[in-house]
Design an enzyme around this catalytic site. Structure first.
Site, PDB file in Angstrom:
ATOM      1  N   ASP A 151      -6.889  -2.020  -7.343  1.00 13.42           N
ATOM      2  CA  ASP A 151      -7.425  -2.703  -6.171  1.00 13.42           C
ATOM      3  C   ASP A 151      -7.770  -4.143  -6.525  1.00 13.42           C
ATOM      4  OD1 ASP A 151      -8.300  -1.962  -3.274  1.00 13.42           O
ATOM      5  OD2 ASP A 151      -9.785  -3.373  -4.016  1.00 13.42           O
ATOM      6  N   ARG A 208      -3.247   6.843   1.292  1.00 11.42           N
ATOM      7  CA  ARG A 208      -3.756   8.066   1.913  1.00 11.42           C
ATOM      8  C   ARG A 208      -2.786   8.753   2.858  1.00 11.42           C
ATOM      9  NH1 ARG A 208      -9.103   5.370   3.895  1.00 11.42           N
ATOM     10  NH2 ARG A 208      -7.527   3.757   4.034  1.00 11.42           N
ATOM     11  N   ARG A 255       0.827  -1.222   0.000  1.00 16.55           N
ATOM     12  CA  ARG A 255       0.000   0.000   0.000  1.00 16.55           C
ATOM     13  C   ARG A 255       0.860   1.271   0.000  1.00 16.55           C
ATOM     14  NH1 ARG A 255      -5.541  -0.502   1.956  1.00 16.55           N
ATOM     15  NH2 ARG A 255      -6.220  -2.413   0.986  1.00 16.55           N
ATOM     16  N   TYR A 297     -14.974 -11.315   0.046  1.00 17.46           N
ATOM     17  CA  TYR A 297     -15.673 -10.040  -0.182  1.00 17.46           C
ATOM     18  C   TYR A 297     -16.987 -10.248  -0.923  1.00 17.46           C
ATOM     19  CZ  TYR A 297     -11.920  -7.164   1.584  1.00 17.46           C
ATOM     20  OH  TYR A 297     -11.014  -6.574   2.413  1.00 17.46           O
ATOM     21  N   ARG A 351      -6.266  12.277  -5.467  1.00 13.66           N
ATOM     22  CA  ARG A 351      -7.552  11.693  -5.089  1.00 13.66           C
ATOM     23  C   ARG A 351      -8.693  12.712  -5.099  1.00 13.66           C
ATOM     24  NH1 ARG A 351     -11.295   9.736  -3.340  1.00 13.66           N
ATOM     25  NH2 ARG A 351     -11.516   8.105  -1.805  1.00 13.66           N
TER      26      ARG A 351
HETATM   27  O1  CP3 Z   1       0.123  -1.641  -2.541  1.00 17.90           O
HETATM   28  C1  CP3 Z   1      -0.218  -0.684  -3.259  1.00 17.90           C
HETATM   29  O2  CP3 Z   1       0.122   0.487  -3.045  1.00 17.90           O
HETATM   30  C2  CP3 Z   1      -1.014  -0.965  -4.525  1.00 17.90           C
HETATM   31  C3  CP3 Z   1      -2.414  -0.678  -4.509  1.00 17.90           C
HETATM   32  C4  CP3 Z   1      -3.344  -1.531  -3.668  1.00 17.90           C
HETATM   33  C5  CP3 Z   1      -4.510  -0.995  -3.067  1.00 17.90           C
HETATM   34  N1  CP3 Z   1      -5.216  -2.039  -2.532  1.00 17.90           N
HETATM   35  C6  CP3 Z   1      -4.895   0.422  -3.072  1.00 17.90           C
HETATM   36  C7  CP3 Z   1      -5.965   0.904  -2.190  1.00 17.90           C
HETATM   37  C8  CP3 Z   1      -3.333  -2.906  -3.421  1.00 17.90           C
HETATM   38  C9  CP3 Z   1      -2.286  -3.942  -3.780  1.00 17.90           C
HETATM   39  C10 CP3 Z   1      -4.523  -3.204  -2.697  1.00 17.90           C
HETATM   40  C11 CP3 Z   1      -4.878  -4.573  -2.305  1.00 17.90           C
HETATM   41  C12 CP3 Z   1      -6.082  -4.796  -1.493  1.00 17.90           C
HETATM   42  N2  CP3 Z   1      -7.268  -4.140  -1.562  1.00 17.90           N
HETATM   43  C13 CP3 Z   1      -6.210  -5.829  -0.534  1.00 17.90           C
HETATM   44  C14 CP3 Z   1      -5.167  -6.884  -0.197  1.00 17.90           C
HETATM   45  C15 CP3 Z   1      -4.088  -6.394   0.669  1.00 17.90           C
HETATM   46  C16 CP3 Z   1      -4.495  -5.863   2.013  1.00 17.90           C
HETATM   47  O3  CP3 Z   1      -4.193  -4.694   2.262  1.00 17.90           O
HETATM   48  O4  CP3 Z   1      -5.061  -6.621   2.790  1.00 17.90           O
HETATM   49  C17 CP3 Z   1      -7.504  -5.747   0.005  1.00 17.90           C
HETATM   50  C18 CP3 Z   1      -8.077  -6.634   1.084  1.00 17.90           C
HETATM   51  C19 CP3 Z   1      -8.163  -4.675  -0.661  1.00 17.90           C
HETATM   52  C20 CP3 Z   1      -9.566  -4.226  -0.492  1.00 17.90           C
HETATM   53  C21 CP3 Z   1      -9.618  -2.827  -0.029  1.00 17.90           C
HETATM   54  N3  CP3 Z   1      -9.364  -1.717  -0.806  1.00 17.90           N
HETATM   55  C22 CP3 Z   1      -9.966  -2.377   1.270  1.00 17.90           C
HETATM   56  C23 CP3 Z   1     -10.313  -3.278   2.440  1.00 17.90           C
HETATM   57  C24 CP3 Z   1      -9.928  -0.978   1.239  1.00 17.90           C
HETATM   58  C25 CP3 Z   1     -10.384  -0.036   2.329  1.00 17.90           C
HETATM   59  C26 CP3 Z   1      -9.447   0.043   3.445  1.00 17.90           C
HETATM   60  C27 CP3 Z   1      -8.368   1.040   3.160  1.00 17.90           C
HETATM   61  O5  CP3 Z   1      -7.210   0.775   3.461  1.00 17.90           O
HETATM   62  O6  CP3 Z   1      -8.721   2.106   2.640  1.00 17.90           O
HETATM   63  C28 CP3 Z   1      -9.491  -0.582  -0.055  1.00 17.90           C
HETATM   64  C29 CP3 Z   1      -9.271   0.802  -0.540  1.00 17.90           C
HETATM   65  C30 CP3 Z   1      -7.894   1.112  -1.063  1.00 17.90           C
HETATM   66  N4  CP3 Z   1      -7.125   0.280  -1.834  1.00 17.90           N
HETATM   67  C31 CP3 Z   1      -7.199   2.358  -0.913  1.00 17.90           C
HETATM   68  C32 CP3 Z   1      -6.003   2.230  -1.618  1.00 17.90           C
HETATM   69  C33 CP3 Z   1      -4.938   3.275  -1.806  1.00 17.90           C
HETATM   70  C34 CP3 Z   1      -7.717   3.605  -0.193  1.00 17.90           C
HETATM   71  C35 CP3 Z   1      -8.754   4.223  -1.052  1.00 17.90           C
HETATM   72  C36 CP3 Z   1      -8.942   5.718  -0.871  1.00 17.90           C
HETATM   73  O7  CP3 Z   1      -8.204   6.492  -1.496  1.00 17.90           O
HETATM   74  O8  CP3 Z   1      -9.866   6.093  -0.174  1.00 17.90           O
END
Ligand code: CP3
Length: 356
Positions: free
Chosen positions: A77, A32, A28, A154, A41
């Site tokens: 994502d 944010r 990640r 999910y 964003r």
């Molecule tokens: O690693 C990276 O920087 C690459 C991008 C990436 C994101 N999500 C961006 C993201 C990757 C590889 C993921 C994977 C992901 N997404 C997983 C597996 C890894 C993990 O962290 O467990 C899962 C379970 C998700 C599903 C997901 N997406 C959730 C549960 C959430 C909300 C929680 C959170 O951290 O915000 C997201 C949103 C998300 N995915 C954001 C980002 C940058 C935040 C979105 C925003 O800008 O509001």
């Protein structure tokens, strides 16, 4: 043509080679916690960002420019291909991702498509090509997908869950339905990753984040075989693969049998024990507790040193966190961590920013 890589430490470590120092990237890493990400964003929703190749490429580049990490990861994502299977997907600021109409029955499973990746998610391939241009060989690019079990979680729960009771209820009541769902997701993931590889990624990571909620027996039946099928299908491309599971302590030996080049582990295990349990040909990634970036810099330095010491002399090691970086992380602490791994313990320490 893909430009020759100027920094291939990450790919060499994934292949189990000895490297001058461990490469580092952060799960990640574009997110944010970075004001520059918040700026991008502001222009659109999270899904809008994922679907606009130019913006996704800008986000992907931020941690390369700001932190100097040794690998880039595609900004996207894991739920993007699930939307393409025909499920309406929403992201809310507070609740995170949700599916308003979750999978509840065999009929719901039968309605799902195995989508053509270019038609439905071609923006991902376009983003990869744009990122490759912008990187011009500075560091490798990692593509990724969710693993079938984690994606099914999910799809069946409909939202982030604490106990995974719905998907497990399906497992314990209608295992055949869950297997059919997992099979369909697996076909989708294979095609989706093939598209990413053909667009130019240099390695891929499979996120089986929630498989750690399964007993070993259920992991062996409902998670592992599907990941193995993905890895087997993509072997012919010859690029390194990484498998991440959160809470994998009881599953580590099984996880290795999925056949990825790298296993990525969380902080609940010491890397010295992981080293003993993982065969020498398989590389290891991890496992700093993400919360350590919210603490005192002196303690972060000690934690980093401990992990580096545990992995000293072990070929095939990639430094990373044990799970994604938290939104409240000070950027200066992420920068400090990268310098500690790349340059050693004497790099300048940031002022303490946070407070307990
Ligand atoms: O690693 C990276 O920087 C690459 C991008 C990436 C994101 N999500 C961006 C993201 C990757 C590889 C993921 C994977 C992901 N997404 C997983 C597996 C890894 C993990 O962290 O467990 C899962 C379970 C998700 C599903 C997901 N997406 C959730 C549960 C959430 C909300 C929680 C959170 O951290 O915000 C997201 C949103 C998300 N995915 C954001 C980002 C940058 C935040 C979105 C925003 O800008 O509001």
């Amino acid at each position: 043509m893909t430009p020759a890589l100027k920094n291939d430490l990450f790919l060499r470590a994934c292949r189990g080679e000895k490297t001058e120092r461990p490469p580092i990237w952060i799960m990640r890493q574009a997110g944010r916690y970075m004001p520059e990400y918040q700026e991008i964003r502001k222009k659109t929703s999270f899904l809008g960002l994922c679907k606009t190749p130019d913006l996704a490429a800008q986000a992907t580049m931020l941690p390369i420019d700001i932190l100097g990490v040794d690998a880039a990861i595609l900004f996207s994502d894991i739920l993007i291909p699930v939307e393409a299977m025909g499920m309406e997907l929403e992201f809310s600021e507070h609740k995170g991702p949700s599916f308003p109409q979750p999978v509840q029955s065999r009929m719901d499973v039968d309605r799902l498509l195995v989508p053509d990746p270019i038609t439905h998610t071609g923006f991902v391939a376009e983003a990869i090509r744009e990122i490759t241009r912008r990187l011009s060989g500075r560091v490798p690019l990692i593509g990724f997908s969710g693993a079938p079990f984690t994606l099914a979680t999910y799809m069946v729960e409909g939202e982030i869950s604490k106990d995974f009771s719905r998907v497990k209820q399906m497992m314990f009541s209608e295992p055949e339905t869950l297997h059919i769902l997992l099979d369909r997701i697996t076909e989708t993931v294979i095609r989706y990753l093939e598209m990413q590889i053909e667009a130019g990624i240099n390695a891929y990571q499979i996120f089986d984040t929630w498989a750690g909620s399964l007993s070993p027996v259920h992991y062996q039946s409902f998670a592992l075989p599907y990941v193995r099928r993905i890895v087997d299908s993509l072997k012919r491309y010859g690029i390194p693969s990484i498998l991440y599971v959160n809470g994998s302590c009881a599953l580590l030996e099984d996880m290795v049998t999925a056949g990825t080049n790298v296993v990525s582990v969380d902080w609940r295990m010491s890397l010295s024990s992981v080293r003993e349990r993982v065969p020498s040909g398989v590389a290891i990634q991890g496992n700093l507790d993400p919360v350590s970036l919210l603490g005192a810099p002196e303690i972060l330095r000690e934690e980093t040193r401990r992990i580096l010491d545990e992995m000293k002399g072990r070929p095939g090691y990639v430094f990373n966190l044990g799970h994604g970086i938290l939104p409240s992380t000070p950027v200066a602490m992420a920068q400090y961590l990268v310098s500690l791994v790349q340059k050693g313990p004497d790099v300048p320490m940031p002022q303490r920013v946070g407070r307990v």
